[in-house]
Design a protein around this motif. Structure first.
Motif, PDB file in Angstrom:
ATOM      1  N   THR A  99       0.857  -1.171   0.000  1.00 30.13           N
ATOM      2  CA  THR A  99       0.000   0.000   0.000  1.00 30.13           C
ATOM      3  C   THR A  99       0.895   1.222   0.000  1.00 30.13           C
ATOM      4  N   SER A 100       0.333   2.386  -0.285  1.00 33.61           N
ATOM      5  CA  SER A 100       1.214   3.544  -0.375  1.00 33.61           C
ATOM      6  C   SER A 100       0.921   4.523   0.749  1.00 33.61           C
ATOM      7  N   PRO A 101       1.918   5.319   1.130  1.00 28.27           N
ATOM      8  CA  PRO A 101       1.724   6.243   2.251  1.00 28.27           C
ATOM      9  C   PRO A 101       0.815   7.406   1.869  1.00 28.27           C
ATOM     10  N   THR A 102       0.235   8.059   2.870  1.00 27.64           N
ATOM     11  CA  THR A 102      -0.591   9.233   2.602  1.00 27.64           C
ATOM     12  C   THR A 102       0.310  10.438   2.345  1.00 27.64           C
ATOM     13  N   THR A 103       1.289  10.619   3.216  1.00 27.69           N
ATOM     14  CA  THR A 103       2.282  11.674   2.969  1.00 27.69           C
ATOM     15  C   THR A 103       3.659  11.134   3.330  1.00 27.69           C
ATOM     16  N   GLY A 104       4.667  11.878   2.974  1.00 29.22           N
ATOM     17  CA  GLY A 104       6.023  11.476   3.303  1.00 29.22           C
ATOM     18  C   GLY A 104       6.607  10.531   2.286  1.00 29.22           C
ATOM     19  N   SER A 105       7.828  10.136   2.511  1.00 31.09           N
ATOM     20  CA  SER A 105       8.472   9.265   1.533  1.00 31.09           C
ATOM     21  C   SER A 105       9.434   8.287   2.189  1.00 31.09           C
ATOM     22  N   ILE A 106       9.719   7.232   1.453  1.00 36.83           N
ATOM     23  CA  ILE A 106      10.739   6.279   1.866  1.00 36.83           C
ATOM     24  C   ILE A 106      11.709   6.168   0.707  1.00 36.83           C
ATOM     25  N   LYS A 107      12.975   6.308   0.995  1.00 35.43           N
ATOM     26  CA  LYS A 107      13.975   6.113  -0.050  1.00 35.43           C
ATOM     27  C   LYS A 107      14.735   4.848   0.260  1.00 35.43           C
ATOM     28  N   VAL A 108      14.926   4.065  -0.760  1.00 36.96           N
ATOM     29  CA  VAL A 108      15.512   2.749  -0.557  1.00 36.96           C
ATOM     30  C   VAL A 108      16.664   2.545  -1.519  1.00 36.96           C
ATOM     31  N   LYS A 109      17.702   1.930  -1.027  1.00 42.04           N
ATOM     32  CA  LYS A 109      18.815   1.579  -1.887  1.00 42.04           C
ATOM     33  C   LYS A 109      18.895   0.061  -1.955  1.00 42.04           C
ATOM     34  N   GLY A 110      18.792  -0.468  -3.136  1.00 41.24           N
ATOM     35  CA  GLY A 110      18.842  -1.917  -3.292  1.00 41.24           C
ATOM     36  C   GLY A 110      17.463  -2.504  -3.423  1.00 41.24           C
ATOM     37  N   ARG A 111      17.433  -3.803  -3.641  1.00 44.26           N
ATOM     38  CA  ARG A 111      16.174  -4.489  -3.856  1.00 44.26           C
ATOM     39  C   ARG A 111      15.552  -4.873  -2.523  1.00 44.26           C
ATOM     40  N   ILE A 112      14.251  -4.700  -2.393  1.00 43.63           N
ATOM     41  CA  ILE A 112      13.563  -5.105  -1.164  1.00 43.63           C
ATOM     42  C   ILE A 112      12.806  -6.388  -1.428  1.00 43.63           C
ATOM     43  N   ALA A 113      12.965  -7.341  -0.543  1.00 39.95           N
ATOM     44  CA  ALA A 113      12.091  -8.510  -0.605  1.00 39.95           C
ATOM     45  C   ALA A 113      11.342  -8.550   0.698  1.00 39.95           C
ATOM     46  N   SER A 114      10.044  -8.704   0.630  1.00 38.79           N
ATOM     47  CA  SER A 114       9.335  -8.733   1.894  1.00 38.79           C
ATOM     48  C   SER A 114       8.582 -10.030   2.049  1.00 38.79           C
ATOM     49  N   LEU A 115       8.566 -10.467   3.271  1.00 34.02           N
ATOM     50  CA  LEU A 115       7.926 -11.721   3.623  1.00 34.02           C
ATOM     51  C   LEU A 115       6.864 -11.404   4.643  1.00 34.02           C
ATOM     52  N   LEU A 116       5.711 -10.946   4.167  1.00 33.06           N
ATOM     53  CA  LEU A 116       4.651 -10.654   5.121  1.00 33.06           C
ATOM     54  C   LEU A 116       3.926 -11.941   5.476  1.00 33.06           C
ATOM     55  N   ILE A 190      17.766  -6.045   0.891  1.00 29.76           N
ATOM     56  CA  ILE A 190      16.990  -5.766   2.091  1.00 29.76           C
ATOM     57  C   ILE A 190      15.892  -6.821   2.233  1.00 29.76           C
ATOM     58  N   LEU A 191      15.801  -7.383   3.404  1.00 29.19           N
ATOM     59  CA  LEU A 191      14.785  -8.403   3.646  1.00 29.19           C
ATOM     60  C   LEU A 191      13.865  -7.933   4.766  1.00 29.19           C
ATOM     61  N   ILE A 192      12.576  -7.959   4.495  1.00 26.81           N
ATOM     62  CA  ILE A 192      11.606  -7.546   5.503  1.00 26.81           C
ATOM     63  C   ILE A 192      10.822  -8.774   5.923  1.00 26.81           C
ATOM     64  N   VAL A 193      10.820  -9.071   7.201  1.00 27.13           N
ATOM     65  CA  VAL A 193      10.175 -10.293   7.661  1.00 27.13           C
ATOM     66  C   VAL A 193       9.133  -9.981   8.723  1.00 27.13           C
ATOM     67  N   ASP A 194       7.913 -10.401   8.473  1.00 28.35           N
ATOM     68  CA  ASP A 194       6.861 -10.298   9.477  1.00 28.35           C
ATOM     69  C   ASP A 194       6.852 -11.617  10.237  1.00 28.35           C
ATOM     70  N   GLU A 195       6.095 -11.666  11.300  1.00 26.29           N
ATOM     71  CA  GLU A 195       6.145 -12.810  12.187  1.00 26.29           C
ATOM     72  C   GLU A 195       5.957 -14.179  11.568  1.00 26.29           C
ATOM     73  N   VAL A 196       6.714 -14.498  10.550  1.00 27.68           N
ATOM     74  CA  VAL A 196       6.518 -15.794   9.919  1.00 27.68           C
ATOM     75  C   VAL A 196       7.140 -16.905  10.729  1.00 27.68           C
ATOM     76  N   LEU A 197       7.978 -16.528  11.683  1.00 29.14           N
ATOM     77  CA  LEU A 197       8.675 -17.573  12.427  1.00 29.14           C
ATOM     78  C   LEU A 197       7.787 -18.222  13.469  1.00 29.14           C
ATOM     79  N   ALA A 198       6.585 -17.690  13.610  1.00 25.63           N
ATOM     80  CA  ALA A 198       5.688 -18.241  14.611  1.00 25.63           C
ATOM     81  C   ALA A 198       5.204 -19.633  14.211  1.00 25.63           C
ATOM     82  N   VAL A 199       5.570 -20.062  13.029  1.00 24.40           N
ATOM     83  CA  VAL A 199       5.134 -21.373  12.560  1.00 24.40           C
ATOM     84  C   VAL A 199       6.316 -22.320  12.462  1.00 24.40           C
TER      85      VAL A 199
END
Lengths: 429, 290
Positions: A99-116, A190-199
Motif C-alpha cells: 500500500t502507499s503512504p498518505t504523505t512522506g516518503s521512503i527512499k531505498v537503496k537496493g532491492r527489497i524482498a518482503s515476507l509478510l 533488504i529483507l523484511i520479515v513479518d512474524e513468519v517464524l511463529a510457525v
C-alpha cells in the motif's frame, strides 16, 4: 563506512474509519445528490462525527502512522516492536509497497524482498519444485536465479523426498519449510520479515533465525524483523524500533528497547485482584486470595529496586475437610525462562499440612537479587496431592536498577542474578 | 529517539526506489513490468497446469464448450429462426464467431475480477500488478489456440465435403486481430476491476453485460444482413469489425474494410490507455478498501 539504505521521512498513513467508501454506486449517487445537488450535509461524514464527538474535530480519519522518521544502515538487523495496532504492520506494508503512504516518503537503496507471509501464491496443485519457481518469481527472482539456487533451496527446506509431490499433500510444517527456504535464498539487499517464524517446529524456527542471522551478519544484508517474540528479536537484531500509537517511541540498541517495551506493556495491563481472577485451574479446595510481593498486592504495578530483599506473602482459604499440603511458586523472566522455583516439598524438611485460613511468607536474603528486568510469577497449591489452585502470571514485577553493590556504580549489563560477594584480596608484595 | 547521523546519506540520485504517497497519474512502471516477465510466464504455467491437473478430461473441456454452443446456435438461430449466414455452412459460421468472441469475453471477464480474486496475494507482496491481467490474457491464448485447432479441423472437414468457403489474404491480419481482441478485453477489464474495488455491484453487470454485448456483435448474424436502421450502431461496437475481419480471413465472407479495422484499433488503444491509467491509480491503495 556505514551507509544508510532506507531513509524514511515524515511518513504518515491515514485510514478512514466508518463507511466512507460506501460500497455501492446507488449509495454514492444518493450521497452525491443529497450533498451536491440538494446541498444538504453529507450523511456519511455525520456518522463519522457522532462516533467520535468526544475526541477531535476531523474524527473520521485515523492516523495509523504519523510523521515517522528513521534511517537504517546497511547490514543492520532491526527489530520493529510494538503492541497490536501500533502501526507495525502498516509500516511493513508501505515498505513492501503493498500500500502507499498518505504523505512522506521512503527512499531505498537496493532491492527489497518482503515476507509478510510465507508461501504467498503457493498453488496446492503444483509440485514443490514448481511452487519454488512460482513463489520465487512472485518475490521478485528471475527464473535463472532460481534455477541456480534450486538445489540449495531444496536442501535447506529438508523436503527433498516430496519435491515433486503437489504441495496439497504436504503437512503444514513441510509447507512452511519450503516456503521459508525460498524466501531465505532471495538475493535482495533488504529483507523484511513479518512474524513468519511463529510457525514450524522449534528446530526449524532455530534454523530460520540462524539463516536470518547469517543474512544480516554474514552477508551484510539488511534485515527488518517484526515480531512479538522478544527472544527472537533480541537474538537476531542489534537495533530495534519501538512503535506506539503510530509514532516512533524509541530507536536504539535492542536490549534497552525491549526493556522499555516491556516496562510500557506491564504498566498498561489492567489486572484483577487475585481473588477475582477467573483464569485459574484446579479444584479450588485451597484458594489463593492474596499474593503480595514486598507488601504490594499482585494486581498493582510492582517495581522493586534491586537492593531490596524480595519477599512473597500468600494468603489462602482452605475448604473444611481439606488441607494445603504443597505449594509451588515459579518466577520467570521475560523470555519465559524459569529463574526461581520454590517447591514446599523440596524446600521444607517436613511436608506442609495446613487447615483453615492462613498466610505463608517466604523471604529471600538481601544479598541476592534477580537481574534488572521483568518477571512473572506462577503459583500453585495442592490439596491431598490434587491440584487445588493454579494461576499463571499471578503477578508481574520489575526489578529496577539500583546501587546493589553499594559502590555507586552501574550494574554490569546482562547480569541475570545479583549476589553480594565478599572479596579477599591478597596482594603479593 | 536516538537520531542517527545524516552525514553519510548518499545523494538523492543514488536511491534505487522512492516510495511516495502521491505520484503522477502517468507514472506507470513499465521497466518493473519487464523485470517481472518471468513471473508472467510462471502464472501462465500455473493456470495451465492447475487446470490440467484438476480435471479428468483436461484440455478436452476447451472443445466441449464451443462445440455445444455452436450446435445450439445452429439449431436455434440457423434452423428455427432461419437467420442468414451469408451462404456459409451454419456450423462454421457460428464456430468462427464463437471462437473469436470467447477469447475476447474470457479476457474481459477474467480481467475484470483481478483485484477481487487476488486480494490476498496483492495484500502480501509487491509485484507490478499489471502482470496479473497480462498473464490472464496470455493464459487465455492457450485455450484460444486449442479452439482454433477445433475450427481448423471443422474447416478441413467441411472443405472435404465440398462446402463453399475460402481463406483470404486477410489471414495475414490474424495475429493482429488476436492482439486487438486481447487488448480490448484487457482494457475494458482493467477499467471494470478498478471500479469494482469501490463499487462491488458492477461485477454483477459484467457477466450478463458481456452476454448481451454478444448479441450486439456479429457473432450470430452477418453484418450484411443487419437491418439498415441498426447497422451503424452495430458497427460502433469495436468487436464487430474484429469478428467480421476474422470471418473474412477464414471463410471469405464478411465486411472487412480498412476503416472498420482502424476504428477498432483506435477504440482499443483509447480503452487500453484509460484502463492502464485507472488500474495504476487504483492498485496503490486498493488493499485499504477491499
Amino acid at each position: 563506512m556505514t551507509k544508510s539504505v532506507i531513509q524514511v521521512e515524515n511518513l504518515s498513513k491515514a485510514y478512514q474509519i466508518g463507511q466512507i467508501g460506501t460500497g455501492t454506486i446507488s449509495k454514492d449517487l444518493e450521497r452525491f445528490v443529497t450533498t451536491k445537488i440538494l446541498g444538504k450535509e453529507d450523511p456519511f461524514l455525520k456518522i463519522g462525527e457522532t462516533n467520535d464527538r468526544s475526541t477531535k474535530g476531523d474524527s473520521n480519519i485515523v492516523w495509523s502512522l504519523k510523521d515517522i522518521n528513521f534511517e537504517i544502515n546497511q547490514g543492520d538487523a532491526v527489530g520493529i516492536i510494538g503492541k497490536n495496532g501500533a502501526g507495525k504492520s502498516t509500516l511493513l506494508k508501505i515498505l513492501s509497497r503493498v500500500t502507499s503512504p498518505t504523505t512522506g516518503s521512503i527512499k531505498v537503496k537496493g532491492r527489497i524482498a518482503s515476507l509478510l507471509e510465507v508461501g504467498t501464491g503457493f498453488h496446492p496443485e503444483l509440485s514443490g519444485r514448481e511452487n519454488i519457481y512460482l513463489n520465487g518469481a512472485i518475490l521478485g527472482m528471475r527464473k535463472k536465479e532460481i534455477t541456480r539456487k534450486l538445489d540449495e533451496i531444496i536442501e535447506f527446506s529438508g523436503v527433498e523426498r516430496y519435491i515433486d509431490t503437489p504441495v496439497k499433500r504436504y503437512s503444514s510444517g513441510m509447507y512452511v519449510r519450503l516456503a521459508f527456504a525460498v524466501a531465505a535464498h532471495l538475493e535482495s539487499e533488504i529483507l523484511i520479515v513479518d512474524e513468519v517464524l511463529a510457525v514450524g517446529d522449534a528446530e526449524f524456527q532455530k534454523k530460520c533465525l540462524g539463516k536470518m542471522g547469517d543474512i544480516s551478519k554474514g552477508e551484510g544484508r539488511t534485515v527488518l524483523f517484526v515480531s512479538h517474540n522478544m527472544a527472537a528479536v533480541k537474538s537476531l537484531c542489534t537495533k530495534s524500533i519501538l512503535i506506539t500509537n503510530g509514532k516512533i517511541e524509541a530507536y536504539g540498541d535492542s536490549n534497552s528497547i525491549i526493556n522499555l517495551y516491556n516496562r510500557i506493556a506491564i504498566n498498561d495491563i489492567e489486572r484483577d485482584h487475585i481473588k477475582d481472577r477467573k483464569d485459574r485451574k484446579g479444584n479450588q479446595k485451597v484458594k489463593i486470595n492474596s499474593l503480595k510481593l514486598n507488601g504490594i498486592q499482585s494486581n498493582r504495578n510492582i517495581q522493586l529496586p534491586c537492593n531490596q530483599a524480595l519477599s512473597i506473602e500468600i494468603e489462602f482459604d482452605i475448604e473444611n475437610g481439606n488441607s494445603l499440603n504443597k505449594l509451588l511458586i515459579g518466577i520467570y523472566d521475560e523470555y519465559s525462562n524459569r529463574k526461581i522455583f520454590i517447591d514446599s516439598h523440596a524446600n521444607l524438611k517436613e511436608n506442609l499440612s495446613l487447615v483453615g485460613n492462613g498466610k505463608i511468607i517466604i523471604e529471600f536474603p538481601d544479598t541476592f537479587s534477580l537481574g534488572i528486568g521483568i518477571y512473572s510469577v506462577n503459583i500453585a497449591t495442592y490439596s491431598n496431592n490434587d491440584l487445588a489452585d493454579y494461576i499463571q502470571e499471578a503477578a508481574l514485577f520489575t526489578i529496577l536498577e539500583n546501587d546493589f553493590f553499594e559502590t555507586g556504580k552501574n550494574i554490569p549489563e546482562d547480569t541475570q542474578i545479583l549476589l553480594k560477594n565478599k572479596w579477599t584480596i591478597i596482594n603479593g608484595k | 529517539m536516538k537520531k542517527e547521523k545524516i552525514s553519510n546519506v548518499p545523494s538523492n540520485d543514488d536511491w534505487d526506489l522512492v516510495i511516495k504517497g502521491h505520484t503522477s497519474l502517468f507514472d506507470v512502471k513499465f521497466r518493473d513490468l519487464w523485470n517481472y516477465r518471468d513471473l508472467l510466464l510462471m502464472f501462465v504455467k500455473r493456470d495451465f497446469v492447475s487446470f490440467y491437473k484438476q480435471t479428468i478430461l483436461g484440455p478436452f473441456w476447451f472443445f466441449i464448450q464451443p462445440v455445444l454452443t455452436t450446435i445450439v446456435f445452429t439449431f436455434v438461430f440457423g434452423k428455427l429462426a432461419g437467420i442468414s449466414t451469408d451462404g456459409l455452412p451454419q456450423f462454421l459460421f457460428y464456430l468462427t464467431g464463437i471462437t473469436a468472441w470467447n477469447y475476447f469475453s474470457d479476457c474481459l471477464t477474467k480481467t475484470s475480477t483481478v483485484f477481487k480474486d487476488n486480494a490476498n496475494i496483492f495484500g502480501k507482496v509487491y509485484f507490478p500488478r499489471l502482470i496479473m491481467p497480462l498473464s490472464i490474457v496470455t493464459s487465455n491464448l492457450v485455450r484460444f489456440g486449442v479452439q482454433m485447432l477445433l475450427l481448423l479441423i471443422a474447416m478441413v472437414y467441411f472443405a472435404i465435403n465440398g462446402a463453399e468457403f475460402h481463406v483470404t489474404y486477410a489471414i495475414f491480419f490474424f495475429p493482429f486481430l488476436i492482439i486487438l481482441m486481447a487488448l480490448l478485453g484487457l482494457g475494458l477489464g482493467l477499467i471494470i476491476t478498478a471500479m469494482t474495488t469501490k463499487y462491488r455491484d458492477l461485477s454483477f453487470l459484467v457477466t450478463f453485460g458481456v452476454q448481451l454485448l454478444m448479441y450486439g456483435t456479429t457473432v450470430i448474424y452477418p453484418l450484411s444482413s443487419a437491418p439498415l436502421a441498426y447497422k451503424k450502431y452495430i458497427e460502433l461496437n469495436p468487436m464487430t469489425g474484429i469478428i467480421e475481419a476474422f470471418r473474412f480471413a477464414f471463410l471469405g465472407k464478411g465486411e472487412f474494410t480498412i476503416w472498420s479495422i482502424s476504428y477498432s484499433t483506435l477504440f482499443t488503444l483509447v480503452v487500453l490507455f484509460l484502463g492502464i491509467l485507472i488500474f495504476n491509480k487504483t492498485e496503490k491503495n486498493f488493499v485499504d478498501t477491499i
